[in-house]
Design a protein around this motif. Structure first.
Motif, PDB file in Angstrom:
ATOM      1  N   HIS A  49       0.840  -1.214   0.000  1.00  0.00           N
ATOM      2  CA  HIS A  49       0.000   0.000   0.000  1.00  0.00           C
ATOM      3  C   HIS A  49       0.867   1.253   0.000  1.00  0.00           C
ATOM      4  O   HIS A  49       0.575   2.222  -0.713  1.00  0.00           O
ATOM      5  N   ARG A  50       1.932   1.238   0.794  1.00  0.00           N
ATOM      6  CA  ARG A  50       2.805   2.420   0.846  1.00  0.00           C
ATOM      7  C   ARG A  50       3.519   2.634  -0.487  1.00  0.00           C
ATOM      8  O   ARG A  50       3.645   3.777  -0.948  1.00  0.00           O
ATOM      9  N   LEU A  51       3.974   1.543  -1.104  1.00  0.00           N
ATOM     10  CA  LEU A  51       4.619   1.695  -2.409  1.00  0.00           C
ATOM     11  C   LEU A  51       3.617   2.200  -3.439  1.00  0.00           C
ATOM     12  O   LEU A  51       3.944   3.067  -4.259  1.00  0.00           O
ATOM     13  N   ARG A  52       2.411   1.683  -3.395  1.00  0.00           N
ATOM     14  CA  ARG A  52       1.381   2.151  -4.334  1.00  0.00           C
ATOM     15  C   ARG A  52       1.148   3.650  -4.166  1.00  0.00           C
ATOM     16  O   ARG A  52       1.034   4.384  -5.150  1.00  0.00           O
ATOM     17  N   GLY A  53       1.095   4.108  -2.924  1.00  0.00           N
ATOM     18  CA  GLY A  53       0.918   5.540  -2.689  1.00  0.00           C
ATOM     19  C   GLY A  53       2.050   6.350  -3.294  1.00  0.00           C
ATOM     20  O   GLY A  53       1.826   7.406  -3.893  1.00  0.00           O
ATOM     21  N   ALA A  54       3.279   5.843  -3.176  1.00  0.00           N
ATOM     22  CA  ALA A  54       4.440   6.548  -3.737  1.00  0.00           C
ATOM     23  C   ALA A  54       4.378   6.567  -5.260  1.00  0.00           C
ATOM     24  O   ALA A  54       4.647   7.599  -5.893  1.00  0.00           O
ATOM     25  N   VAL A  55       4.008   5.434  -5.859  1.00  0.00           N
ATOM     26  CA  VAL A  55       3.902   5.373  -7.323  1.00  0.00           C
ATOM     27  C   VAL A  55       2.813   6.327  -7.804  1.00  0.00           C
ATOM     28  O   VAL A  55       2.985   7.052  -8.792  1.00  0.00           O
ATOM     29  N   ARG A  56       1.693   6.355  -7.095  1.00  0.00           N
ATOM     30  CA  ARG A  56       0.610   7.282  -7.471  1.00  0.00           C
ATOM     31  C   ARG A  56       1.080   8.738  -7.369  1.00  0.00           C
ATOM     32  O   ARG A  56       0.758   9.561  -8.232  1.00  0.00           O
ATOM     33  N   GLU A  57       1.834   9.049  -6.327  1.00  0.00           N
ATOM     34  CA  GLU A  57       2.350  10.419  -6.188  1.00  0.00           C
ATOM     35  C   GLU A  57       3.256  10.787  -7.353  1.00  0.00           C
ATOM     36  O   GLU A  57       3.167  11.904  -7.891  1.00  0.00           O
ATOM     37  N   LEU A  58       4.128   9.879  -7.750  1.00  0.00           N
ATOM     38  CA  LEU A  58       5.052  10.166  -8.841  1.00  0.00           C
ATOM     39  C   LEU A  58       4.324  10.303 -10.174  1.00  0.00           C
ATOM     40  O   LEU A  58       4.629  11.199 -10.971  1.00  0.00           O
ATOM     41  N   ILE A  59       3.351   9.426 -10.422  1.00  0.00           N
ATOM     42  CA  ILE A  59       2.583   9.540 -11.665  1.00  0.00           C
ATOM     43  C   ILE A  59       1.765  10.831 -11.649  1.00  0.00           C
ATOM     44  O   ILE A  59       1.688  11.551 -12.653  1.00  0.00           O
ATOM     45  N   GLY A  60       1.167  11.143 -10.498  1.00  0.00           N
ATOM     46  CA  GLY A  60       0.401  12.382 -10.383  1.00  0.00           C
ATOM     47  C   GLY A  60       1.251  13.608 -10.639  1.00  0.00           C
ATOM     48  O   GLY A  60       0.830  14.550 -11.327  1.00  0.00           O
ATOM     49  N   THR A  73       1.971  13.813 -14.407  1.00  0.00           N
ATOM     50  CA  THR A  73       0.851  14.279 -15.224  1.00  0.00           C
ATOM     51  C   THR A  73       0.578  15.772 -15.005  1.00  0.00           C
ATOM     52  O   THR A  73       0.022  16.426 -15.875  1.00  0.00           O
ATOM     53  N   ALA A  74       0.974  16.283 -13.849  1.00  0.00           N
ATOM     54  CA  ALA A  74       0.763  17.702 -13.539  1.00  0.00           C
ATOM     55  C   ALA A  74       1.993  18.554 -13.853  1.00  0.00           C
ATOM     56  O   ALA A  74       2.004  19.749 -13.567  1.00  0.00           O
ATOM     57  N   ASP A  75       3.029  17.941 -14.427  1.00  0.00           N
ATOM     58  CA  ASP A  75       4.290  18.642 -14.690  1.00  0.00           C
ATOM     59  C   ASP A  75       4.833  19.309 -13.431  1.00  0.00           C
ATOM     60  O   ASP A  75       5.330  20.433 -13.462  1.00  0.00           O
ATOM     61  N   ALA A  76       4.708  18.592 -12.316  1.00  0.00           N
ATOM     62  CA  ALA A  76       5.187  19.094 -11.023  1.00  0.00           C
ATOM     63  C   ALA A  76       6.441  18.327 -10.618  1.00  0.00           C
ATOM     64  O   ALA A  76       6.708  17.234 -11.130  1.00  0.00           O
ATOM     65  N   PRO A  77       7.239  18.892  -9.700  1.00  0.00           N
ATOM     66  CA  PRO A  77       8.429  18.168  -9.231  1.00  0.00           C
ATOM     67  C   PRO A  77       8.041  16.853  -8.555  1.00  0.00           C
ATOM     68  O   PRO A  77       6.994  16.762  -7.909  1.00  0.00           O
ATOM     69  N   ALA A  78       8.883  15.864  -8.699  1.00  0.00           N
ATOM     70  CA  ALA A  78       8.636  14.573  -8.054  1.00  0.00           C
ATOM     71  C   ALA A  78       8.820  14.712  -6.551  1.00  0.00           C
ATOM     72  O   ALA A  78       9.847  15.223  -6.106  1.00  0.00           O
ATOM     73  N   GLY A  88      10.269   6.521 -19.667  1.00  0.00           N
ATOM     74  CA  GLY A  88      10.296   5.946 -21.004  1.00  0.00           C
ATOM     75  C   GLY A  88       9.417   6.686 -21.995  1.00  0.00           C
ATOM     76  O   GLY A  88       8.911   7.785 -21.719  1.00  0.00           O
ATOM     77  N   PRO A  89       9.185   6.083 -23.148  1.00  0.00           N
ATOM     78  CA  PRO A  89       8.447   6.744 -24.221  1.00  0.00           C
ATOM     79  C   PRO A  89       6.983   7.053 -23.900  1.00  0.00           C
ATOM     80  O   PRO A  89       6.393   7.934 -24.523  1.00  0.00           O
ATOM     81  N   ASP A  90       6.393   6.333 -22.931  1.00  0.00           N
ATOM     82  CA  ASP A  90       4.992   6.591 -22.590  1.00  0.00           C
ATOM     83  C   ASP A  90       4.819   7.708 -21.563  1.00  0.00           C
ATOM     84  O   ASP A  90       3.697   8.136 -21.298  1.00  0.00           O
ATOM     85  N   ALA A  91       5.913   8.182 -20.983  1.00  0.00           N
ATOM     86  CA  ALA A  91       5.814   9.172 -19.903  1.00  0.00           C
ATOM     87  C   ALA A  91       5.078  10.436 -20.332  1.00  0.00           C
ATOM     88  O   ALA A  91       4.254  10.971 -19.587  1.00  0.00           O
ATOM     89  N   GLY A  92       5.348  10.910 -21.529  1.00  0.00           N
ATOM     90  CA  GLY A  92       4.723  12.139 -21.999  1.00  0.00           C
ATOM     91  C   GLY A  92       3.251  11.988 -22.314  1.00  0.00           C
ATOM     92  O   GLY A  92       2.551  12.993 -22.487  1.00  0.00           O
TER      93      GLY A  92
END
Length: 200
Positions: free
Chosen positions: A72-83, A86-91, A149-153
């Motif tokens: 659950h904690r890792l999922r939260g971190a992955v969601r934060e990074l993807i979020g 997508t918002a063009d915000a700092p990681a 990777g190529p899908d990030a954008g």
């Protein structure tokens, strides 16, 4: 490797990009539905089934609550990074640290330990920890590839409230992770337009 069609059924089809990136499906395993939240990894049994369905755990493997909490904690971190992506915000630094920790958590050799009963000895982690560590390392590696990777954008957050899923855009005009979310948004807009035209 099993295909998505061979995996255990879930209430929703995977978001675009999730078939190529298990980390995206992992991030989306906490659903926000009109009826309330639904956690596909909520219990150790559900988390084990999800890992098995994604070929991230051996048949017969089993997770316990501490390992489920770590997932659950890792999922939260992955969601934060993807979020953030997508918002063009700092990681967020804490999320980066959590994913990096998962990337390096799987030992390739028995590690040194000490306890009063056995003294200095070498041992691998508990079998349940190994299942979680290996799964988390694979998910973290896939998340890193997705984010760089190529899908990030083409990563995007679904625009269909209350949905909180992420997806990889298949075309620039796509705003929703599924037809269901798009239909819900269109229906809400039509209802709002009708209300505005007939306020009584």
């Amino acid at each position: 490797m099993r295909t998505m069609s061979q995996r255990p059924t879930t209430p929703h089809t995977p978001a675009p990009g999730a078939e190529q990136h298990p980390a995206l499906d992992f991030a989306n395993s906490l659903l926000s539905l009109p009826t309330g939240p639904l956690d596909l990894l909520g219990t150790p049994e559900e988390a084990t089934a999800w890992l098995l369905g994604h070929d991230l755990a051996p048949v017969g493997g089993r997770l316990y609550r501490p390992c489920t909490d770590r997932l659950h904690r890792l999922r939260g971190a992955v969601r934060e990074l993807i979020g953030a992506r997508t918002a063009d915000a700092p990681a967020p630094p804490e999320a980066l640290a959590a994913v990096n920790a998962a990337l390096t958590a799987t030992p390739s050799a028995p590690l040194l330990h000490w306890d009063a009963e056995r003294g200095l000895h070498r041992a691998l982690p508990h079998p349940a920890d190994r299942i979680a560590d290996r799964a988390m390392a694979q998910l973290a590696a896939d998340a890193a590839e997705l984010l760089t990777g190529p899908d990030a954008g083409r990563l995007a957050a679904c625009g269909g409230a209350p949905c909180t899923r992420f997806f990889v855009r298949t075309h620039a005009a796509r705003h929703w992770c599924s037809t269901r979310c798009g239909d819900r948004v269109r229906a809400a807009r039509a209802y709002a337009k009708k209300r505005a035209a007939n306020p009584s």
